[in-house]
Design a protein around this motif. Sequence first.
Motif: not given
Length: 143
Positions: A112-116
């Motif tokens: 996961c590349l972003a804090n979604d």
Amino acid sequence: MKTASLLAPLAALTLLASGCNLITTCVEPEVPTCPPICVSGKVLRQTCMAGTLVQLDNSQEGQTIQFDFDGNGVKTYQHVVSTYTELGTLAQPGTRLYFTLSRGGTAPELQCLANDAPSGMTKYTLSNVSATTCAEKAPASSN
């Protein structure tokens, strides 16, 4: 005292003579099980970090989270569960779901590349997932 010790062998001989099978064991009656509890909830969003987030209607499970899902500011959501259960077309935000819920489940290995979404949420497994209410799915009783 001697009378009591003589009665036990006599009782066993009487049972054998009557054709009783002493090897037969009692079978406990099957314990009735409660039907699974139907839970309803609304899909909040699919995420990378927490799978699909579902806000439960009629359950005390889940946790309270604060997040900005729609870009309109942080909001508080109560009784939210995280699941990686495949929901297909039912995974659209706002979709009302009916299902049985159990604690536990696994997440796939993801980068996961972003804090979604909030990380570290307890995983749940959804079973018998449907867009139809549980009362409508129940078989009609025969009279």
